[in-house]
Motif scaffolding. Sequence first.
Motif, mmCIF file in Angstrom:
data_model
loop_
_atom_site.group_PDB
_atom_site.id
_atom_site.type_symbol
_atom_site.label_atom_id
_atom_site.label_comp_id
_atom_site.label_asym_id
_atom_site.label_seq_id
_atom_site.Cartn_x
_atom_site.Cartn_y
_atom_site.Cartn_z
ATOM 1 N N VAL A 1 -69.518 38.263 -33.097
ATOM 2 C CA VAL A 1 -69.348 38.684 -34.494
ATOM 3 C C VAL A 1 -70.165 37.796 -35.431
ATOM 4 O O VAL A 1 -69.927 37.761 -36.632
ATOM 5 C CB VAL A 1 -67.856 38.691 -34.890
ATOM 6 C CG1 VAL A 1 -67.089 39.709 -34.068
ATOM 7 C CG2 VAL A 1 -67.224 37.305 -34.766
ATOM 8 N N ILE B 1 -68.588 46.458 -34.283
ATOM 9 C CA ILE B 1 -68.495 45.001 -34.203
ATOM 10 C C ILE B 1 -69.058 44.401 -35.489
ATOM 11 O O ILE B 1 -70.222 44.659 -35.831
ATOM 12 C CB ILE B 1 -69.282 44.460 -32.991
ATOM 13 C CG1 ILE B 1 -68.892 45.192 -31.705
ATOM 14 C CG2 ILE B 1 -69.079 42.953 -32.867
ATOM 15 C CD1 ILE B 1 -67.459 45.030 -31.298
ATOM 16 N N CYS C 1 -70.587 46.141 -39.956
ATOM 17 C CA CYS C 1 -70.464 46.533 -38.546
ATOM 18 C C CYS C 1 -71.675 47.293 -38.023
ATOM 19 O O CYS C 1 -72.381 47.963 -38.773
ATOM 20 C CB CYS C 1 -69.207 47.382 -38.352
ATOM 21 S SG CYS C 1 -67.671 46.441 -38.464
ATOM 22 N N ALA D 1 -63.435 43.707 -31.824
ATOM 23 C CA ALA D 1 -63.950 42.429 -31.326
ATOM 24 C C ALA D 1 -63.559 42.314 -29.855
ATOM 25 O O ALA D 1 -62.941 43.217 -29.291
ATOM 26 C CB ALA D 1 -63.394 41.266 -32.152
ATOM 27 N N SER E 1 -58.216 40.325 -29.792
ATOM 28 C CA SER E 1 -59.347 40.655 -30.673
ATOM 29 C C SER E 1 -58.936 40.499 -32.139
ATOM 30 O O SER E 1 -59.760 40.135 -32.985
ATOM 31 C CB SER E 1 -59.856 42.071 -30.405
ATOM 32 O OG SER E 1 -58.843 43.043 -30.552
ATOM 33 N N GLY F 1 -69.534 43.872 -26.067
ATOM 34 C CA GLY F 1 -69.348 44.662 -27.275
ATOM 35 C C GLY F 1 -69.123 46.132 -27.021
ATOM 36 O O GLY F 1 -69.098 46.930 -27.955
#
Length: 556
Positions: free
Chosen positions: A166, A453, A439, A384, A408, A362
Amino acid sequence: MAINILSVLFTFLFTLLISYPSGNTSSYLVYLTDKNTTEVTDALAKQQLSKKTIEKRIRKDIPFNTYDLPVSNDYVLELKQRNSVVKQKSKWLNAVLIESNNIESIEEIKTLPFVKSIQKLSKAKVKHQPSGHFKNSIIDHNSFNKLSHLKTQNEYGMAYNQIEMVNGVALHNKGQKGEEMTIAVFDAGFVSVGNLSLFDEMFAEGRYLGAYDFVIDSTKLSAAHTHGTQVLSIMVGNNPGEYIGTAPNANYWLFRTEDVFAEYLAEEFFWAMAAEYADSVGVDIINSSLGYTTFDDPTENHTYNDMDGNTTPITIAADIAASKGILVVNSAGNSGNSSWFYIGAPADGDSVLAIGGADSTGTYTSFSSKGPSFDGDIKPNVSAQAEGTWIANPWANGIGKGNGTSFSGPIIAGMAACLWQAHPTKTNIDVMRAIEKSCHQYDNPDEFLGFGIPDFVLADAILSGINVQDFNKDEIVNLYPNPTPNNFTISYYSSTDQFVEVELIDVSGRLVQQKSLVLDARSLTEISFATPQANGIYIVNISSTKSNLSKRIILN
């Protein structure tokens, strides 16, 4: 390690239900029509709020309203006079939890003019295996090791991938590690938190603010389960070279709201109580790795129709918390492979940041609960790493792997604290939208990963007003300082996964410096140059298979 509980020096008007009684006594949730007053005065609304909360409300222009008013004492007295024992009161739900063994009295209560509705609650049925949200959480016990055996050259140790996914390491490198932010963890228990080295710095620096067990009415740090310990470690763990969490410098409250060995509707009421408490002590972010769909008593079950953001008690409380300026981060759930494969409550809340699950690359992991909410909102909001996430081992001074959106969620909650600390004037919704907008699949969200993500460096840029003009195109967003006597930084937005060449060229066309980078899609990268060059005008050129961009810089 001794654990000191911070005394709360203000009135907080509720009592806690210790246990569901046996015999003929039953528990009921009584919803009231109003607060028995037509005027909301600041003085009355502030009675149950700390100085920190009041200052935050004023600073962020969050009004005091009827949700801040206590449940009417006159109404409570009327209930007590009808053979009822009052166990809890919720000002946000405007509801009272009572016990009674007198059916006639309950029927009489139903007729009172200030009673909106009354619901009989089931008794908890103790089991030997986890229920509900926890039954699909998987801990890989074979992966647990002592921390001393896991040293790596990287400062983040085993936590590196789940944070780097991230773009959290870059945000930490900007000096944003959660300082002055307060996170409340809602969970099922916190076994060994006082004994693990991952948490030593939190205690030593006074960033553990206190605990409350809303299930058994206790201010002691709950040792009912290990799950909260594992969740907390993802945020606050701090052993450089071995493991670093997403918000290692934040402050923490630890609340137990979940009875892991039973599943009953009253747990949603416990959650609401914790949210009210969190608001009263000035919490900025709630991390809740919990979710509710069906219960041990089928008469209490929710349906997918209830996942509309407006129906379940816990979701109503979560959205009220958001209206008070709290960022509510909630795991989507682990039911993706079950007959109920949708998100649970309160992840359905329209102001709740629901977190789905991905693997270490991911990619969507199949156990993560799916969206959308019943009313069509994108759920989960973002995702996540939830598969193979590194977490604390509460049974030894070590870490191991776990699977579940329980893990997550705190990745995002901790990084949100780091993001928000740099933008204290922004609202919780500003922060939530920036995370969403950063994202990787923001333009094409789906029911699996939501918007995708996040990239927290990009979210930081969005909140800073550094606007990417078109998320489908590469862009040199900023070049600073310019002019500069020596060093400078390029903020470069990459629209796709790609290899780029960065060149510094003088006015004669001579190549002065060069860097090669591999960049992720929808990422904002800070590229630094040290330039002991002669004064003059230079060109920064960034080329890839997709674009060729240039900007001028002056060295003086």
